[in-house]
Design a protein around this motif. Structure first.
Motif, PDB file in Angstrom:
ATOM      1  N   PRO B  94      -8.967   9.457   7.833  1.00 57.59           N
ATOM      2  CA  PRO B  94      -9.661   8.619   6.855  1.00 57.59           C
ATOM      3  C   PRO B  94      -9.024   7.235   6.825  1.00 57.59           C
ATOM      4  CG  PRO B  94      -9.024  10.734   5.881  1.00 57.59           C
ATOM      5  CD  PRO B  94      -8.393  10.678   7.223  1.00 57.59           C
ATOM      6  N   ASN B  95      -9.838   6.192   6.905  1.00 59.73           N
ATOM      7  CA  ASN B  95      -9.259   4.856   6.948  1.00 59.73           C
ATOM      8  C   ASN B  95      -9.951   3.861   6.032  1.00 59.73           C
ATOM      9  OD1 ASN B  95     -11.599   4.780   8.382  1.00 59.73           O
ATOM     10  ND2 ASN B  95     -10.757   3.850  10.214  1.00 59.73           N
ATOM     11  N   PRO B  96     -10.002   4.171   4.723  1.00 59.70           N
ATOM     12  CA  PRO B  96     -10.506   3.146   3.801  1.00 59.70           C
ATOM     13  C   PRO B  96      -9.569   1.934   3.823  1.00 59.70           C
ATOM     14  CG  PRO B  96      -9.482   4.943   2.584  1.00 59.70           C
ATOM     15  CD  PRO B  96      -9.520   5.362   4.014  1.00 59.70           C
ATOM     16  N   PHE B  97     -10.146   0.762   3.598  1.00 57.08           N
ATOM     17  CA  PHE B  97      -9.305  -0.444   3.573  1.00 57.08           C
ATOM     18  C   PHE B  97      -8.372  -0.360   2.369  1.00 57.08           C
ATOM     19  CE2 PHE B  97     -13.218  -2.113   5.642  1.00 57.08           C
ATOM     20  CZ  PHE B  97     -12.653  -2.238   6.897  1.00 57.08           C
ATOM     21  N   PRO B  98      -7.067  -0.360   2.605  1.00 56.46           N
ATOM     22  CA  PRO B  98      -6.130  -0.112   1.505  1.00 56.46           C
ATOM     23  C   PRO B  98      -6.079  -1.244   0.492  1.00 56.46           C
ATOM     24  CG  PRO B  98      -4.946  -0.667   3.501  1.00 56.46           C
ATOM     25  CD  PRO B  98      -6.393  -0.563   3.876  1.00 56.46           C
ATOM     26  N   THR B  99      -6.484  -2.436   0.903  1.00 52.42           N
ATOM     27  CA  THR B  99      -6.396  -3.559  -0.027  1.00 52.42           C
ATOM     28  C   THR B  99      -7.652  -3.695  -0.874  1.00 52.42           C
ATOM     29  OG1 THR B  99      -7.167  -4.949   1.748  1.00 52.42           O
ATOM     30  CG2 THR B  99      -4.807  -4.891   1.370  1.00 52.42           C
ATOM     31  N   MET B 100      -8.603  -2.765  -0.687  1.00 51.75           N
ATOM     32  CA  MET B 100      -9.859  -2.887  -1.420  1.00 51.75           C
ATOM     33  C   MET B 100     -10.052  -1.723  -2.369  1.00 51.75           C
ATOM     34  SD  MET B 100     -12.619  -4.016   1.349  1.00 51.75           S
ATOM     35  CE  MET B 100     -12.326  -5.375   2.443  1.00 51.75           C
ATOM     36  N   SER B 101     -10.859  -1.987  -3.379  1.00 54.34           N
ATOM     37  CA  SER B 101     -11.214  -0.931  -4.315  1.00 54.34           C
ATOM     38  C   SER B 101     -12.221   0.003  -3.655  1.00 54.34           C
ATOM     39  CB  SER B 101     -11.838  -1.558  -5.555  1.00 54.34           C
ATOM     40  OG  SER B 101     -13.045  -2.210  -5.196  1.00 54.34           O
ATOM     41  N   ALA B 108     -18.103  -3.303   1.779  1.00 58.23           N
ATOM     42  CA  ALA B 108     -17.515  -4.150   2.829  1.00 58.23           C
ATOM     43  C   ALA B 108     -18.500  -4.473   3.944  1.00 58.23           C
ATOM     44  CB  ALA B 108     -16.275  -3.457   3.395  1.00 58.23           C
ATOM     45  N   ASP B 144     -13.134   0.587  -9.424  1.00 52.93           N
ATOM     46  CA  ASP B 144     -12.280  -0.581  -9.176  1.00 52.93           C
ATOM     47  C   ASP B 144     -10.870  -0.174  -8.780  1.00 52.93           C
ATOM     48  OD1 ASP B 144     -11.777   0.557 -11.604  1.00 52.93           O
ATOM     49  OD2 ASP B 144     -11.248  -1.329 -12.590  1.00 52.93           O
ATOM     50  N   ARG B 145     -10.627   1.135  -8.627  1.00 54.40           N
ATOM     51  CA  ARG B 145      -9.302   1.581  -8.195  1.00 54.40           C
ATOM     52  C   ARG B 145      -9.226   1.563  -6.673  1.00 54.40           C
ATOM     53  NH1 ARG B 145      -5.661   0.522 -10.550  1.00 54.40           N
ATOM     54  NH2 ARG B 145      -4.405   2.226  -9.730  1.00 54.40           N
ATOM     55  N   PRO B 146      -7.983   1.505  -6.138  1.00 60.85           N
ATOM     56  CA  PRO B 146      -7.878   1.449  -4.670  1.00 60.85           C
ATOM     57  C   PRO B 146      -8.403   2.717  -4.004  1.00 60.85           C
ATOM     58  CG  PRO B 146      -5.706   1.617  -5.704  1.00 60.85           C
ATOM     59  CD  PRO B 146      -6.675   1.352  -6.790  1.00 60.85           C
ATOM     60  N   ALA B 148      -7.405   3.969  -1.350  1.00 62.04           N
ATOM     61  CA  ALA B 148      -6.323   4.749  -0.765  1.00 62.04           C
ATOM     62  C   ALA B 148      -5.715   5.729  -1.762  1.00 62.04           C
ATOM     63  CB  ALA B 148      -5.238   3.809  -0.238  1.00 62.04           C
TER      64      ALA B 148
END
Lengths: 317, 259
Positions: B94-101, B108, B144-146, B148
């Motif tokens: 799994p590779n959600p963008f860690p800097t994004m909610s 994105a 709105d939480r990360p 990751a």
């Protein structure tokens, strides 16, 4: 736990096994940590102790006759002007260089370019000073004239334009070149470590290379870039030789970057005046050094705060 | 929506190394096609050529044709970026963008595609995509939480939501459940059944039961030895592959008598 052992009492009473290697390593690590604190405390104590006479002296006795604030104020301004100017010029450039080296340049060019930039960091600051004085300052004179003519309404470029080029602007640019390798080396390092996982996620969404960098590389590297910029700022704030050679400081507080009269910086002022200073003059110089110390400390704490502000989203988890 | 992909005589290279040789396959729309085979046989490499992600690796190139509804994906004037906008991908880890909610992750792709969208429309799309990925109920209160911060299975469904938010024609899945526990795996498999109504799905999997459970057609990749190129040994309906395969090697692999 073997059968040959005596019956075990309550396990909580048994001290954990401590191996000598572990203990030695833990001791050395702890010692190093304590040592750095002692050094810091020692420097701070020296600065404060020596600065107290200047802090308590009547303002007429301070060199310049306008009190400590009147003496250090222009120096603080000069220090911040030069360093911030350098940071503003160097950071975008360093980020651009780092991105080019990590994601755009063909591998062979990237390696060569990396070495060349690292080489910039190996040049002694005296050499930068002479280069700034002999080459950059005269070369920038037309630019000074141009900015005075066209941007004169901005206080920073109020003029009159210097005819020698020995100005805060030139100092800022020389400092920018000096801190460029620091920032770009750190930026390069963090950019190259942006996880392939996230870069591929961006590309698979249909991101162009620039969009991939925006989505997966820059957010990941942001805190590293800030840390690099702060290291660079630290160097620019404390830089002595290059500034002392280029700038004929001593003028009062002014934000004018391009005229002949400039405030000096704290570090270069100490270097120039310390040999002839006596009595309270020495304490005054040390007090200005204390101020520089506090500024640098504040810059570092600010950087920490910026980096930690969105720790949840940092990608470290 | 949901297009057919025809692959003919596709050979895949890393520089001069031939990794996969001569693949011919026809991937049907609105169905799940599974790719199985031992490690190193080129399954994932093949999957990545379908949306031109293979080229991301330096030296990666292909020969042959990949045609999606008449459009040659490797045509001279085709931009790989456009291909990837039509063919989405879900990765092994799994590779959600860690800097994004969570919200930012789903949005994105849309933000990339530069389509100007009203906030309310974007909200709807994010909700629809998260519902499509069976994740909405679990995250609707913390958009709105990360991303990751979610569990592994939730993160993978978030990645699926992110992929389907840009309405691709085809969804590629590279061992999407191999890093997940059985419950999360089941959730992903249920989700795939729903998604195949709208998308063409190609899944690479190590798990033969999974291939048998979810797919309509199965391709078996194998290689003769280390350093040899991988080949498509057999491509058939899943029923046939797991019941009565045409090729002996397939039967050996399926039944565990391999090698």
């Amino acid at each position: 736990m073997t059968a040959t052992k005596a019956p075990i009492e309550t396990p909580s009473k048994q001290p954990p096994v401590r191996r000598p290697g572990d203990r030695i390593f833990a001791g050395t690590a702890k010692g190093s940590g304590i040592f750095i604190l002692l050094v810091l405390a020692g420097v701070a104590a020296f600065l404060i102790g020596e600065a107290i006479p200047a802090l308590t002296a009547p303002s007429a006795d301070i060199p310049g006759g306008e009190g400590l604030a009147g003496y250090v104020g222009p120096l603080i301004l000069g220090t911040l002007l030069g360093a911030v100017l350098a940071l503003l010029v160097a950071t975008p450039l360093a980020v651009g260089i780092a991105l080019y080296v990590t994601y755009y340049a063909p591998r062979r060019i990237a390696a060569v370019l990396g070495y060349v930039i690292d080489l910039l960091a190996a040049i002694p600051s005296v050499v930068y000073g002479f280069w700034g004085l002999a080459v950059l300052a005269p070369a920038l004179v037309p630019f000074h004239v141009w900015t005075a003519e066209h941007l004169g309404w901005i206080p920073f470029f109020a003029g009159p334009a210097s005819t020698s080029g020995r100005t805060m602007l030139t100092v800022g640019l020389v400092l920018a070149v000096m801190i460029l390798p620091i920032i770009s080396a750190i930026a390069r390092e963090v950019f190259s470590q942006a996880p392939a996982l996230h870069r591929e996620a961006a590309l698979a969404l249909g991101a162009t290379r620039w969009e991939m960098i925006k989505l997966a590389v820059l957010p990941y590297g942001k805190s590293g870039v800030i840390a690099g910029a702060m290291l660079g700022l630290g160097r620019a704030l404390g830089e002595t030789m290059a500034v002392a050679i280029i700038l004929s400081g001593g003028a009062g507080a002014t934000v004018n970057l391009i005229s002949n009269s400039n405030p000096s910086t704290i570090a270069s002022n100490i270097a120039l005046r310390f040999p002839e200073a006596t009595g309270l003059g020495v304490n005054t110089l040390i007090a200005s050094g204390l101020v520089l110390f506090l500024i640098t400390l504040a810059v570092n704490m600010l950087a920490r705060w910026v980096v930690n502000r969105r720790a949840d989203f940092s990608g470290a988890n | 929506m949901a297009k057919r992909i025809e692959v003919s005589d596709l050979s895949i290279y890393y520089n001069n190394f031939l990794a996969v040789e001569g693949v011919n396959i026809s991937i049907e729309p609105r169905s799940i096609t599974a790719i199985i085979g031992p490690s190193g046989c080129g399954k994932s490499t093949f999957l990545r050529t379908l949306n031109r992600m293979h080229e991301v690796i330096p030296g990666g190139r292909v020969e042959g044709k990949v045609v999606m509804d008449g459009q040659d994906l490797y045509g001279e004037d085709v931009d790989p970026v456009d291909v990837r906008r039509q063919i989405g991908m879900v990765f092994q880890r799994p590779n959600p963008f860690p800097t994004m909610s969570i919200y930012g992750n789903v949005a994105a792709g849309i933000r990339l595609n530069n389509t100007k969208m009203k906030k309310s429309d974007l909200d709807d799309l994010v909700e629809r995509s998260l519902k499509g990925a069976n994740l909405w109920n679990e995250v609707k209160d913390r958009l709105d939480r990360p991303g990751a911060g979610l569990s592994g299975g939730q993160q993978q469904r978030l990645c699926i939501a992110r992929a389907i938010a840009i309405e691709p024609d085809v969804l590629l899945m590279d061992e999407p459940a191999s890093a997940l526990d059985p419950i999360s795996t089941l959730a992903i498999e249920d989700l795939m059944h729903e998604l195949k109504e709208r998308f063409t799905i190609v899944i690479v999997t190590h798990n033969m039961q999974q291939a048998a459970r979810v797919s309509e057609s199965t391709g078996f990749f194998n290689l003769n030895g280390i350093g040899q190129p991988g080949r498509l040994i057999e491509f058939n309906s899943t029923e046939k592959i797991f019941g009565n395969p045409d090729v002996k090697a397939t039967e050996d692999y399926i039944s565990g008598r391999f090698g």
